[in-house]
Design an enzyme around this catalytic site. Structure first.
Site, PDB file in Angstrom:
ATOM      1  N   HIS A  87       0.791  -1.236   0.000  1.00 28.62           N
ATOM      2  CA  HIS A  87       0.000   0.000   0.000  1.00 28.62           C
ATOM      3  C   HIS A  87       0.817   1.278   0.000  1.00 28.62           C
ATOM      4  O   HIS A  87       0.258   2.371  -0.030  1.00 28.62           O
ATOM      5  CB  HIS A  87      -0.948   0.008   1.205  1.00 28.62           C
ATOM      6  CG  HIS A  87      -1.851  -1.182   1.217  1.00 28.62           C
ATOM      7  ND1 HIS A  87      -1.558  -2.335   1.913  1.00 28.62           N
ATOM      8  CD2 HIS A  87      -3.023  -1.407   0.579  1.00 28.62           C
ATOM      9  CE1 HIS A  87      -2.515  -3.225   1.717  1.00 28.62           C
ATOM     10  NE2 HIS A  87      -3.415  -2.694   0.916  1.00 28.62           N
ATOM     11  N   GLY A 132      -6.106  11.664   8.568  1.00 30.77           N
ATOM     12  CA  GLY A 132      -6.966  10.704   7.885  1.00 30.77           C
ATOM     13  C   GLY A 132      -7.071  11.018   6.396  1.00 30.77           C
ATOM     14  O   GLY A 132      -7.045  10.127   5.547  1.00 30.77           O
ATOM     15  N   ARG A 163      -5.150  16.500   3.191  1.00 25.85           N
ATOM     16  CA  ARG A 163      -4.591  17.202   4.347  1.00 25.85           C
ATOM     17  C   ARG A 163      -3.094  16.903   4.473  1.00 25.85           C
ATOM     18  O   ARG A 163      -2.319  17.745   4.913  1.00 25.85           O
ATOM     19  CB  ARG A 163      -5.295  16.746   5.624  1.00 25.85           C
ATOM     20  CG  ARG A 163      -6.709  17.235   5.709  1.00 25.85           C
ATOM     21  CD  ARG A 163      -6.757  18.372   6.693  1.00 25.85           C
ATOM     22  NE  ARG A 163      -8.001  19.080   6.574  1.00 25.85           N
ATOM     23  CZ  ARG A 163      -8.943  19.091   7.493  1.00 25.85           C
ATOM     24  NH1 ARG A 163      -8.765  18.411   8.615  1.00 25.85           N
ATOM     25  NH2 ARG A 163     -10.026  19.780   7.322  1.00 25.85           N
ATOM     26  N   ARG A 170      -3.335   4.233  -4.411  1.00 29.83           N
ATOM     27  CA  ARG A 170      -4.759   4.427  -4.056  1.00 29.83           C
ATOM     28  C   ARG A 170      -5.075   5.877  -3.683  1.00 29.83           C
ATOM     29  O   ARG A 170      -6.034   6.138  -2.970  1.00 29.83           O
ATOM     30  CB  ARG A 170      -5.165   3.525  -2.877  1.00 29.83           C
ATOM     31  CG  ARG A 170      -5.203   2.065  -3.257  1.00 29.83           C
ATOM     32  CD  ARG A 170      -5.504   1.188  -2.077  1.00 29.83           C
ATOM     33  NE  ARG A 170      -5.500  -0.203  -2.493  1.00 29.83           N
ATOM     34  CZ  ARG A 170      -6.588  -0.980  -2.528  1.00 29.83           C
ATOM     35  NH1 ARG A 170      -7.747  -0.499  -2.165  1.00 29.83           N
ATOM     36  NH2 ARG A 170      -6.485  -2.228  -2.908  1.00 29.83           N
ATOM     37  N   ARG A 190      -1.073  10.705  15.035  1.00 29.71           N
ATOM     38  CA  ARG A 190      -2.307  10.969  14.289  1.00 29.71           C
ATOM     39  C   ARG A 190      -2.718  12.421  14.509  1.00 29.71           C
ATOM     40  O   ARG A 190      -2.702  12.913  15.645  1.00 29.71           O
ATOM     41  CB  ARG A 190      -3.413  10.019  14.759  1.00 29.71           C
ATOM     42  CG  ARG A 190      -4.808  10.465  14.404  1.00 29.71           C
ATOM     43  CD  ARG A 190      -5.832   9.364  14.460  1.00 29.71           C
ATOM     44  NE  ARG A 190      -7.185   9.884  14.555  1.00 29.71           N
ATOM     45  CZ  ARG A 190      -7.834  10.530  13.575  1.00 29.71           C
ATOM     46  NH1 ARG A 190      -7.247  10.740  12.406  1.00 29.71           N
ATOM     47  NH2 ARG A 190      -9.060  10.978  13.757  1.00 29.71           N
ATOM     48  N   SER A 219      -9.641  14.857  13.378  1.00 28.69           N
ATOM     49  CA  SER A 219     -10.771  15.534  14.010  1.00 28.69           C
ATOM     50  C   SER A 219     -11.533  14.547  14.884  1.00 28.69           C
ATOM     51  O   SER A 219     -11.354  13.329  14.773  1.00 28.69           O
ATOM     52  CB  SER A 219     -11.697  16.119  12.938  1.00 28.69           C
ATOM     53  OG  SER A 219     -12.175  15.083  12.122  1.00 28.69           O
ATOM     54  N   GLU A 242     -25.412   3.680  15.541  1.00 26.92           N
ATOM     55  CA  GLU A 242     -26.741   3.144  15.876  1.00 26.92           C
ATOM     56  C   GLU A 242     -26.787   2.680  17.331  1.00 26.92           C
ATOM     57  O   GLU A 242     -27.657   1.913  17.718  1.00 26.92           O
ATOM     58  CB  GLU A 242     -27.075   1.963  14.940  1.00 26.92           C
ATOM     59  CG  GLU A 242     -27.167   2.331  13.476  1.00 26.92           C
ATOM     60  CD  GLU A 242     -28.404   3.174  13.140  1.00 26.92           C
ATOM     61  OE1 GLU A 242     -29.337   3.236  13.973  1.00 26.92           O
ATOM     62  OE2 GLU A 242     -28.416   3.782  12.052  1.00 26.92           O
ATOM     63  N   GLU A 279     -13.618   9.513  17.785  1.00 34.05           N
ATOM     64  CA  GLU A 279     -13.036   9.483  16.437  1.00 34.05           C
ATOM     65  C   GLU A 279     -12.963   8.029  16.022  1.00 34.05           C
ATOM     66  O   GLU A 279     -13.679   7.213  16.610  1.00 34.05           O
ATOM     67  CB  GLU A 279     -11.669  10.202  16.426  1.00 34.05           C
ATOM     68  CG  GLU A 279     -10.668   9.762  17.460  1.00 34.05           C
ATOM     69  CD  GLU A 279      -9.874   8.554  17.058  1.00 34.05           C
ATOM     70  OE1 GLU A 279     -10.226   7.457  17.564  1.00 34.05           O
ATOM     71  OE2 GLU A 279      -8.892   8.672  16.307  1.00 34.05           O
ATOM     72  N   MET A 280     -12.142   7.679  15.028  1.00 33.27           N
ATOM     73  CA  MET A 280     -12.252   6.322  14.500  1.00 33.27           C
ATOM     74  C   MET A 280     -10.910   5.616  14.248  1.00 33.27           C
ATOM     75  O   MET A 280     -10.883   4.617  13.536  1.00 33.27           O
ATOM     76  CB  MET A 280     -13.077   6.343  13.198  1.00 33.27           C
ATOM     77  CG  MET A 280     -14.495   6.868  13.410  1.00 33.27           C
ATOM     78  SD  MET A 280     -15.483   6.910  11.913  1.00 33.27           S
ATOM     79  CE  MET A 280     -15.602   5.173  11.534  1.00 33.27           C
ATOM     80  N   GLU A 281      -9.821   6.111  14.808  1.00 31.31           N
ATOM     81  CA  GLU A 281      -8.503   5.531  14.467  1.00 31.31           C
ATOM     82  C   GLU A 281      -7.546   5.274  15.620  1.00 31.31           C
ATOM     83  O   GLU A 281      -6.712   4.358  15.557  1.00 31.31           O
ATOM     84  CB  GLU A 281      -7.782   6.437  13.440  1.00 31.31           C
ATOM     85  CG  GLU A 281      -8.408   6.507  12.063  1.00 31.31           C
ATOM     86  CD  GLU A 281      -9.558   7.507  11.974  1.00 31.31           C
ATOM     87  OE1 GLU A 281      -9.722   8.314  12.933  1.00 31.31           O
ATOM     88  OE2 GLU A 281     -10.305   7.474  10.989  1.00 31.31           O
ATOM     89  N   SER A 283     -14.273  18.923  15.808  1.00 31.57           N
ATOM     90  CA  SER A 283     -14.871  19.488  14.593  1.00 31.57           C
ATOM     91  C   SER A 283     -16.390  19.511  14.674  1.00 31.57           C
ATOM     92  O   SER A 283     -17.050  20.214  13.917  1.00 31.57           O
ATOM     93  CB  SER A 283     -14.444  18.679  13.373  1.00 31.57           C
ATOM     94  OG  SER A 283     -14.901  17.348  13.501  1.00 31.57           O
ATOM     95  N   ASP A 284     -16.950  18.711  15.561  1.00 32.03           N
ATOM     96  CA  ASP A 284     -18.398  18.697  15.752  1.00 32.03           C
ATOM     97  C   ASP A 284     -18.664  18.249  17.183  1.00 32.03           C
ATOM     98  O   ASP A 284     -17.744  17.817  17.869  1.00 32.03           O
ATOM     99  CB  ASP A 284     -19.085  17.770  14.735  1.00 32.03           C
ATOM    100  CG  ASP A 284     -18.518  16.369  14.737  1.00 32.03           C
ATOM    101  OD1 ASP A 284     -17.549  16.131  13.987  1.00 32.03           O
ATOM    102  OD2 ASP A 284     -18.975  15.531  15.513  1.00 32.03           O
ATOM    103  N   ARG A 335     -11.786  24.856   9.263  1.00 33.97           N
ATOM    104  CA  ARG A 335     -11.117  23.612   9.640  1.00 33.97           C
ATOM    105  C   ARG A 335      -9.618  23.683   9.377  1.00 33.97           C
ATOM    106  O   ARG A 335      -8.833  23.113  10.093  1.00 33.97           O
ATOM    107  CB  ARG A 335     -11.705  22.430   8.869  1.00 33.97           C
ATOM    108  CG  ARG A 335     -13.054  22.056   9.418  1.00 33.97           C
ATOM    109  CD  ARG A 335     -13.684  20.928   8.650  1.00 33.97           C
ATOM    110  NE  ARG A 335     -15.033  20.741   9.154  1.00 33.97           N
ATOM    111  CZ  ARG A 335     -15.534  19.577   9.509  1.00 33.97           C
ATOM    112  NH1 ARG A 335     -14.826  18.489   9.417  1.00 33.97           N
ATOM    113  NH2 ARG A 335     -16.761  19.501   9.958  1.00 33.97           N
TER     114      ARG A 335
HETATM  115  N1  HPA Z   1     -17.858  10.442  15.178  1.00 41.26           N
HETATM  116  C1  HPA Z   1     -16.848   9.685  14.749  1.00 41.26           C
HETATM  117  N2  HPA Z   1     -15.751  10.183  14.232  1.00 41.26           N
HETATM  118  C2  HPA Z   1     -15.646  11.521  14.132  1.00 41.26           C
HETATM  119  C3  HPA Z   1     -16.660  12.366  14.556  1.00 41.26           C
HETATM  120  C4  HPA Z   1     -17.821  11.793  15.105  1.00 41.26           C
HETATM  121  O1  HPA Z   1     -18.776  12.497  15.495  1.00 41.26           O
HETATM  122  N3  HPA Z   1     -16.277  13.639  14.295  1.00 41.26           N
HETATM  123  C5  HPA Z   1     -15.055  13.572  13.748  1.00 41.26           C
HETATM  124  N4  HPA Z   1     -14.658  12.293  13.646  1.00 41.26           N
END
Ligand code: HPA
Length: 234
Positions: free
Chosen positions: A4, A20, A24, A43, A87, A90, A162, A179-181, A203-204, A217
């Site tokens: 990769h 991510g 960026r 990729r 990392r 956001s 969910e 976040e997710m990582e 970011s939110d 951002r």
């Molecule tokens: N959820 C998951 N990952 C994210 C979020 C979120 O609200 N905002 C930025 N990354």
């Protein structure tokens, strides 16, 4: 070259910043590095190597989610011998005291599952940041006057969640953001004896529903890059 990452051995620095979003990575490399060189575009997951204050640095996109980050982090560590992986990304805020644009330094990353889950079976492994990097990042963020929070975050497998009950438990247990990582990055760093940290901009916000407008951002992202670089070479 790996499956990769198209870089040659030696084209990847020991210090790697991992946003991510591959665009960026390009923006950060062109803005902060001297003589940034494109070292990966397999990729479209752009990676650049250049120097910052004379130190070699690679900025490599990780993609979204732990399965994607895991591929890049595994190859960076095992094939390119990356030693410090930070990392920069956001997150969604999960506490009232955490505001939009604030920076979170993730001391730990709770998770339901990572690509490493299978090896732990019944054990709830606790992925945590490298303390030296965390302390240095905190110092750098304070010096910049950035509002910074240090504590636990939640690495989720879903953006469109969910399981509101799970978010409620995270909030109840003082988790700062989602976040997710990070959990997989911390787990791989622990496994291979590398340094890792996740620096996140809010970011939110899951409680207030606020979100950072896209034109703002970039500036927040720039603060994270600076904090990451200062922490890596403190
Ligand atoms: N959820 C998951 N990952 C994210 C979020 C979120 O609200 N905002 C930025 N990354």
């Amino acid at each position: 070259m790996t499956i990769h990452i198209g870089a040659e051995k030696g084209q990847i620095a020991e210090t790697v910043l991992m946003p991510g979003d591959p665009y960026r990575a390009r923006w950060a490399a062109e803005t902060y590095l001297d003589k940034p060189e494109l070292v990966n575009e397999v990729r479209g997951m752009l990676g650049y190597t250049g120097t910052w204050k004379g130190h070699r640095v690679t900025i490599q996109g990780s993609g979204m989610g732990m399965p994607s980050l895991s591929i890049y982090a595994n190859e960076l560590i095992n094939d390119f011998d990356a030693k410090t992986l930070i990392r920069i990304g956001s997150c969604g805020g999960m506490q009232d005291k955490v505001g939009i644009r604030d920076v979170i330094l993730a001391m730990t990353a709770s998770t339901v599952s990572t690509p490493s889950r299978g090896i732990f079976r019944e054990l709830g492994f606790a992925p945590c940041a490298d303390y030296g990097l965390l302390a240095a990042a905190h110092k750098a963020a304070e010096a910049k006057g950035t509002t910074t929070h240090v504590g636990g975050i939640y690495s989720s497998d879903t953006f469109y969640d969910e399981r509101p009950d799970l978010n409620e438990q995270m909030v109840r247990h003082g988790i700062l953001g989602v976040e997710m990582e990070a959990a997989e990055l911390y787990t791989l760093a622990a496994r291979y004896g590398r340094r890792a940290l996740a620096i996140l901009t809010v970011s939110d916000h899951l409680i207030t529903g606020e979100a950072l407008p896209s034109d703002q951002r970039e500036r927040s992202f720039g603060d994270m890059v600076e904090i990451a670089l200062e922490a890596a070479f403190a």
